[in-house]
Design a protein around this motif. Structure first.
Motif, mmCIF file in Angstrom:
data_model
loop_
_atom_site.group_PDB
_atom_site.id
_atom_site.type_symbol
_atom_site.label_atom_id
_atom_site.label_comp_id
_atom_site.label_asym_id
_atom_site.label_seq_id
_atom_site.Cartn_x
_atom_site.Cartn_y
_atom_site.Cartn_z
ATOM 1 N N HIS A 195 0.823 -1.178 0.096
ATOM 2 C CA HIS A 195 -0.250 -0.123 0.215
ATOM 3 C C HIS A 195 0.982 1.206 -0.033
ATOM 4 O O HIS A 195 2.241 1.252 0.142
ATOM 5 N N TYR A 211 -0.896 7.275 0.261
ATOM 6 C CA TYR A 211 -1.323 8.549 -0.568
ATOM 7 C C TYR A 211 -2.735 8.254 -1.097
ATOM 8 O O TYR A 211 -3.057 7.126 -1.235
ATOM 9 N N GLU A 212 -3.302 9.296 -1.338
ATOM 10 C CA GLU A 212 -4.574 9.133 -1.991
ATOM 11 C C GLU A 212 -4.424 10.212 -3.219
ATOM 12 O O GLU A 212 -3.715 11.327 -3.228
ATOM 13 N N VAL A 216 -10.648 -2.044 -7.622
ATOM 14 C CA VAL A 216 -11.395 -3.123 -6.931
ATOM 15 C C VAL A 216 -12.543 -2.469 -6.599
ATOM 16 O O VAL A 216 -12.757 -1.333 -5.666
ATOM 17 N N GLY A 217 -13.763 -2.984 -6.894
ATOM 18 C CA GLY A 217 -14.963 -2.574 -6.584
ATOM 19 C C GLY A 217 -15.160 -1.036 -6.736
ATOM 20 O O GLY A 217 -15.874 -0.288 -5.853
ATOM 21 N N ILE A 249 -13.091 1.212 -6.997
ATOM 22 C CA ILE A 249 -11.919 1.875 -6.490
ATOM 23 C C ILE A 249 -10.761 1.901 -7.210
ATOM 24 O O ILE A 249 -10.245 0.420 -7.141
ATOM 25 N N ARG A 287 1.434 4.871 8.558
ATOM 26 C CA ARG A 287 1.222 3.827 7.202
ATOM 27 C C ARG A 287 1.853 2.348 7.569
ATOM 28 O O ARG A 287 0.904 1.557 7.301
ATOM 29 N N ARG A 343 -0.606 0.303 9.408
ATOM 30 C CA ARG A 343 -1.621 0.068 8.736
ATOM 31 C C ARG A 343 -1.551 -1.068 7.572
ATOM 32 O O ARG A 343 -2.391 -1.918 7.434
ATOM 33 N N ILE A 386 -3.564 -6.033 -4.230
ATOM 34 C CA ILE A 386 -4.611 -6.760 -3.737
ATOM 35 C C ILE A 386 -5.190 -7.738 -5.092
ATOM 36 O O ILE A 386 -5.366 -8.906 -4.846
ATOM 37 N N SER A 405 -10.763 10.378 3.842
ATOM 38 C CA SER A 405 -11.107 9.715 2.571
ATOM 39 C C SER A 405 -10.261 8.718 2.250
ATOM 40 O O SER A 405 -10.534 7.809 1.706
ATOM 41 N N GLU A 406 -8.817 9.079 2.400
ATOM 42 C CA GLU A 406 -7.774 8.110 2.226
ATOM 43 C C GLU A 406 -8.013 6.633 2.920
ATOM 44 O O GLU A 406 -7.974 5.456 2.355
ATOM 45 N N GLU A 407 -8.392 6.730 4.191
ATOM 46 C CA GLU A 407 -8.732 5.858 4.952
ATOM 47 C C GLU A 407 -9.740 4.841 4.448
ATOM 48 O O GLU A 407 -9.857 3.742 4.651
ATOM 49 N N ARG A 462 -11.087 4.883 1.323
ATOM 50 C CA ARG A 462 -10.687 4.170 0.403
ATOM 51 C C ARG A 462 -9.948 2.945 0.689
ATOM 52 O O ARG A 462 -10.260 1.730 -0.020
ATOM 53 N N GLU A 463 -9.039 3.014 1.477
ATOM 54 C CA GLU A 463 -8.347 1.682 1.911
ATOM 55 C C GLU A 463 -9.351 0.621 2.707
ATOM 56 O O GLU A 463 -9.013 -0.509 2.235
ATOM 57 N N THR A 464 -10.006 1.113 3.432
ATOM 58 C CA THR A 464 -11.241 0.153 4.007
ATOM 59 C C THR A 464 -11.888 -0.372 3.006
ATOM 60 O O THR A 464 -12.312 -1.731 3.124
ATOM 61 N N LEU A 465 -12.249 0.263 1.962
ATOM 62 C CA LEU A 465 -13.223 -0.197 1.031
ATOM 63 C C LEU A 465 -12.562 -1.412 0.264
ATOM 64 O O LEU A 465 -12.888 -2.494 -0.150
ATOM 65 N N LEU A 466 -11.213 -1.035 -0.095
ATOM 66 C CA LEU A 466 -10.087 -1.927 -0.826
ATOM 67 C C LEU A 466 -9.977 -3.104 0.246
ATOM 68 O O LEU A 466 -10.230 -4.236 -0.640
ATOM 69 N N ASP A 467 -9.720 -3.022 1.466
ATOM 70 C CA ASP A 467 -9.647 -4.255 2.019
ATOM 71 C C ASP A 467 -10.822 -5.064 2.271
ATOM 72 O O ASP A 467 -10.798 -6.326 2.280
ATOM 73 N N GLU A 515 -13.099 -4.921 -0.152
ATOM 74 C CA GLU A 515 -13.218 -5.803 -1.296
ATOM 75 C C GLU A 515 -12.363 -7.293 -1.396
ATOM 76 O O GLU A 515 -12.916 -8.229 -1.778
ATOM 77 N N GLU A 516 -11.035 -6.764 -0.738
ATOM 78 C CA GLU A 516 -10.188 -8.172 -0.721
ATOM 79 C C GLU A 516 -10.779 -9.072 0.011
ATOM 80 O O GLU A 516 -10.860 -10.263 -0.625
#
Ligand SMILES: Nc1ncnc2c1ncn2[C@@H]1O[C@H](COP(=O)(O)OP(=O)(O)OP(=O)(O)O)[C@@H](O)[C@H]1O
Ligand SMILES: [Mg+2]
Lengths: 401, 590
Positions: free
Chosen positions: A201, A204-205, A267-268, A270, A312, A315, A379, B4-6, B8-13, B15-16
């Motif tokens: 990961h 960044y966004e 993914v989904g 995103i 980071r 996480r 992923i 928002s970044e978090e 995104r990551e949560t959604l990615l996780d 999805e995974e």
């Protein structure tokens, strides 16, 4: 399988080796079957590896230089830019092997050579390993990854870090057994008796700034939307590199919080991104990156904050734990490859990084190295090289075994 | 870090996690399908063929084969979805050894692996990559190999799936196998039991055979003795009868003579018993009904007398009304019945409420009955005599049918012939004896093969005038003087004109220049020609010569042969006046 870490900041490479190795031996009670070695480029690493080779005869050694020092579960280890960290794996039912080759003019061939040496040493030529760990000199990581995939398929997770020095002066090195290369690719193949998990990961966004990479040559992004890339980047970042744009030169660390992203997959609905670190403005106002961007591909301005970078690591490791096929209790430890650029940008928050990792990997062994580029598995299963990323390889065992 | 970044990551996780879950579900389904196949089929070839089908989707292989370890540690294909693999031979090196240990191996390039490198080029071309995993049972080691012509086809996910499948399949197979082994064991046990049963039966039938042989030997002996005794008794029993025909006899003499005559006939009856014991004793066969034999016996003097001796025994009958007739000898069956009733009555001597039950019923034996004797399939009229006495011990039970085997004081009531007679009667009637005995009593059942013949109305006892002779000439041929004398006297009494000779040769000599209306021919004569030979010679000179055969022994093959030549009826010695008279009359009128 069992993991143990050892470290030292002793300026004497032999003594540093002794100290670090003794910790491992104490914790494992036996010689490990593989050791990841990450040390500062200021060390006499040849002496260091020779000593380790003497201490652990026949044990495959793999690794490379890390920026400043390393983190283990016992903290951040650096002293005057010197730090050594070792992650030892004890796994009598697994098989491990390492290989190294100079890239020369053919990084792909070098990768295949290093890989086949590694498989040979593991005693498993032709067999699919559970994971591959690579340490490369900067420059051809993408080629290396595709060479590995061409060799044994795209399904084995590849994790690694581009070897770093402390000041980007080019003193990075790659280790393999008693070899210390400057321009090589070192590979370890892991046939663990347990299982592995991984995550890759960034901190960044994406921003709303994006365009098409209209002219690319290798790691040089000449144009975005048909205009000089550096100019476009400067505009997107509200003049972040105005000075350099005019005179050319290095962008590090100014661009650390504003890298360019390239969507790798969705993914989904995103997108997730591979990051490219703009390191220099070229005379044609092109941008030199630390990772390739595909010609014709989308380029997005990414945005990070010191906060996000500092938190980071923990996480990312957590994501690997969550995805692991083994429970937290059965987790043995992790190898973490952390972008040196990010680390340097948030150096004053090192405690936060360490505690983040320790909180997630409670009572587990880990080694975190600071690299100039990270290779990891996304992923969706894509092995990629990116910048400003954090890659984690998590080891664990399966209950039923 | 930005919210928002978090996110995104949560959604990615998430999805995974979802993807992983789907993968796991698919894997679980595939595993389940594979396992169902494993458990459903027992033939290994069918099993693996089905397994290939079931696993093809989740594993995505192109071909698959199963290697089975043979005795010398070499693996050979048991079955394959592609013929190219069928001829291969595999010697496990590092890779297969690990697979056998339970670690699935994905090979991305078969050319690089020892076991594959040893295979023909053609095989490696068909399978550039391969996935190996073991399925082992307690006894057999099998390796399933999935192949694909593309290099590096199989992935880590395949390995994971293969590993799970390998573990589960092994468990399933071992369970199956342990069940099979259990079934095998049960089968083996059953076999052993069957063999033991066969051995037991063999031993039993050998024992029965030995028993039968013994009976036969004793029978022959008894027969021989009886034959001689019989001739002697003829005198004792027949002379008084002759004398009794004298109307001027003094009453006191008459009583004495009657006593002698009765004793003689009783003695003859004992000898008759012995003859019954002897194999092949002459036993006239006629349709009889067991019920009438029982009725008759229970009203007989003998029975009444025995009841007087043992007063505490109550006798009950329970006779089947529609009882099948049988073919048999009234006298012999009666004798058998008498012996059974005697024994039963004696057995309840000390029982407070002694009860003897005589029963008959029809039985259809639809499968061979194992009992004292093995009773064959068929319809039977069964006569059983049961008592509530003390039963027979198992040692005794083995021997009770042997001649002279008795638990009673020898000489007084027991000679030990009673059950021997019963046995022989049943043998003669091609029937069976079954004995059931226990603390509460004993039951003897006599199984007589049923017949469907109806019994003719009993003829009235013949009266003297019906069988007296008319001065016809009778040539008596007998080697024993006593016999000749008795015969001569009876024949004279009956109104015949007897002439006696002492041998077959003498008879031929006499008949050269004489004739006789009828012959009374003894069968067994020693030395010289026997009855059959004599008759054969006589009919050469006097074709159609009438003859009545008399013998103390048996209706032997010789008698039958003589009858085939034209001889008339056969009578047993000792004969009564009436018996001889009737036989002669019948033959002369034929
Ligand atoms: N109903 C019965 N209950 C108990 N024992 C019996 C019965 N029938 C026969 N036995 C036993 O079998 C033995 C043999 O019987 P069997 O009729 O052959 O001879 P016996 O009765 O002793 O003498 P015999 O009948 O010749 O006068 C008897 O002595 C007796 O021990
Ligand atoms: Mg008796």
């Amino acid at each position: 399988m069992k993991l143990a870490s050892g470290w030292s900041t002793n300026p004497d490479p032999a003594k540093a080796s002794d100290e670090a190795f003794e910790m491992i031996l104490k914790k494992l009670g036996a010689l490990p079957h593989l050791m990841f070695i990450h040390s500062s480029s200021d060390y006499d690493n040849e002496a260091l590896l020779a000593r380790l080779g003497y201490l652990a005869p026949g044990v495959p050694l793999q690794g490379g230089t890390s920026c400043m020092g390393v983190i283990t579960e016992e903290g951040f280890h650096t002293g005057d830019g010197l730090g050594l960290g070792i992650l030892g794996l004890f796994d009598p039912d697994g098989s491990y092997g390492v290989g190294i080759a100079r890239q020369g003019g053919d990084p792909a061939k070098a990768a295949a050579s290093a890989l086949s040496q590694a498989l040979e040493q593991a005693g498993r030529p032709g067999e699919l390993p559970a994971a591959i760990v690579m340490t490369s000199c900067p420059g051809h990581e993408e080629i290396t990854i595709s060479a590995i995939e061409a060799y044994l398929g795209a399904t084995v997770p590849i994790l690694g870090g581009t070897s770093a020095d402390n000041d980007m002066s080019g003193r990075w090195q790659q280790f393999c057994n008693n070899s210390v290369f400057h321009d090589g690719i070192s590979i370890a193949v892991l046939f663990t008796s347990g299982d592995v998990s991984y995550s890759f990961h960034s901190g960044y966004e994406p921003t709303h700034h994006s365009g098409e990479a209209t002219r690319v040559s290798g790691r040089i992004l000449h144009e975005i939307n048909g205009m000089p890339a550096a100019a476009v980047y400067n505009e997107w970042t509200d003049g972040l590199i105005g000075e350099t744009l005019r005179h050319g030169g290095s962008l590090v660390p100014a661009t650390t919080f504003s890298p360019l992203g390239h969507p790798v997959g969705h993914v989904g609905g995103i997108s997730y991104y591979k990051l490219s670190y703009p390191v220099a403005v070229l005379p044609d106002k092109g941008l030199e990156l630390f990772a390739e961007i595909q010609q014709g591909g989308e380029v997005v301005l990414m945005k990070g904050t010191p906060d996000s970078l500092a938190s980071r690591a923990g996480r990312v490791v957590k994501a690997a734990i969550d995805a692991a096929p083994f429970t937290h209790d059965n987790t043995e430890g992790a190898l973490v490859l952390f972008c040196a650029g990010c680390m340097l940008a948030v150096q004053d928050r090192m405690d936060q990084i360490v505690s983040g990792l320790k909180n997630i990997l409670k009572n587990k062994t880990f080694l975190c190295s600071f690299t100039l580029g990270e290779q990891g598995c996304f992923i969706g299963g894509e092995n990629r090289h990116g910048n400003l990323m954090i890659a984690t390889l998590l080891f664990g065992h399966i209950e039923a075994d | 870090m930005g919210a928002s970044e978090e996110l995104r990551e949560t959604l990615l996780d998430l999805e995974e996690a979802r993807k992983k879950e789907i993968l796991h579900r698919k894997m679980a389904e595939a595993l389940l399908e594979g396992l169902q196949v494993l458990v459903a089929s027992k033939d290994p070839k069918v099993l693996f063929t089905r397994l290939f089908d079931a696993m093809k989707k989740p594993l995505g292989f192109e071909a698959a084969f199963v290697l089975l370890e043979n005795d010398d540690g070499v693996f050979v294909p048991l079955t394959s979805s592609d013929a190219v693999f069928m001829q291969t031979v595999w010697r496990p090196a590092a890779m297969l050894k690990r697979v056998i240990k339970g670690n699935p191996a994905a090979v991305f390039d078969t050319n690089l692996v020892g076991e594959w490198a040893a295979q023909p080029e053609m095989v490696r071309t068909a399978a550039r990559s391969a996935l190996h995993f073991s399925i082992h049972t307690a006894q057999k080691q099998a390796v399933m190999v999935c192949t694909h012509p593309d290099r590096a086809y199989f992935s880590k996910d395949h390995v994971t799936l293969a590993k799970r499948f390998s573990v589960l399949a092994t468990q399933a197979l071992q369970k199956l196998e342990s069940e099979e082994r259990l079934a095998d064991l049960e089968k083996k046990l059953e076999d052993e039991i069957r063999v033991a049963e066969l051995n037991r039966r063999l031993a039993e039938s050998e024992q029965k055979l030995a028993h039968a042989r013994k009976m036969e030997a004793v029978g022959l002996l008894a027969g021989g003795v009886a034959h001689d005794l019989n001739n002697i008794l003829t005198g004792i029993a027949s002379y008084p009868e002759l004398l009794l025909m004298d109307e001027q006899l003094l009453p006191e003499h008459r009583d004495a003579l009657e006593t002698i005559r009765d004793a003689g006939f009783r003695a003859a009856a004992v000898v008759g018993d012995l003859l019954t014991v002897a194999r092949g004793a002459a036993s006239p066969r006629e349709p009889v009904n067991l019920n009438s034999i029982i009725d008759e016996y229970l009203f007989s003097h003998e029975h009444q007398r025995s009841l007087q001796v043992y007063r505490n025994a109550e006798i009950r009958t329970d006779l089947a009304e529609d009882l099948f007739n049988i073919e048999g000898s009234h006298v012999h069956i009666s004798k058998a019945l008498m012996n059974l009733v005697y024994n039963a009555v004696e057995a309840v001597r000390h029982t407070p409420e002694g009860l003897v039950q005589v029963r008959t019923d029809n039985r259809y034996v639809d499968r061979p009955l194992g009992g004292y004797s093995d009773i064959r399939i068929g319809e039977y009229a069964v006569l059983s005599v049961s008592d509530n006495g003390d039963g027979i011990s198992s040692e005794d039970l083995e021997r009770i049918f042997e001649p002279f085997y008795t638990r009673k004081t020898m000489g007084r009531s027991g000679t030990g012939l009673g059950l021997t007679i019963v046995w022989n009667v049943m043998e003669d009637h091609k029937g069976y004896v079954d004995v059931r005995t226990g603390k509460d009593g004993t039951e003897f059942s006599l199984y007589f093969p049923a017949i469907r013949d109806v019994i003719s109305e009993g003829e009235a006892a013949p009266v003297f005038k019906d069988y007296r002779g008319n001065g016809e000439t009778v040539l008596v041929i007998d080697d024993l003087e006593d016999q000749r004398k008795v015969a001569s006297a009876i024949l004279t009494k009956l109104g015949y004109r007897p002439h006696v000779v002492a041998s077959g040769e003498a008879a031929l000599e006499y008949l050269k220049d004489h004739s006789a209306d009828i012959l009374l021919l003894d069968m067994i004569m020693d030395p010289g020609m026997n009855g059959l030979e004599t008759y054969g010679k006589i009919i050469e000179i006097h074709p159609g010569q009438k003859v009545v055969i008399a013998s103390g022994y048996s209706k032997s093959e010789d008698v039958v042969a003589a009858q085939d030549l034209g001889a008339g009826s056969f009578i047993m010695k000792p004969y009564t006046l009436a018996k001889l008279g009737c036989a002669l009359k019948e033959e002369l009128q034929r």
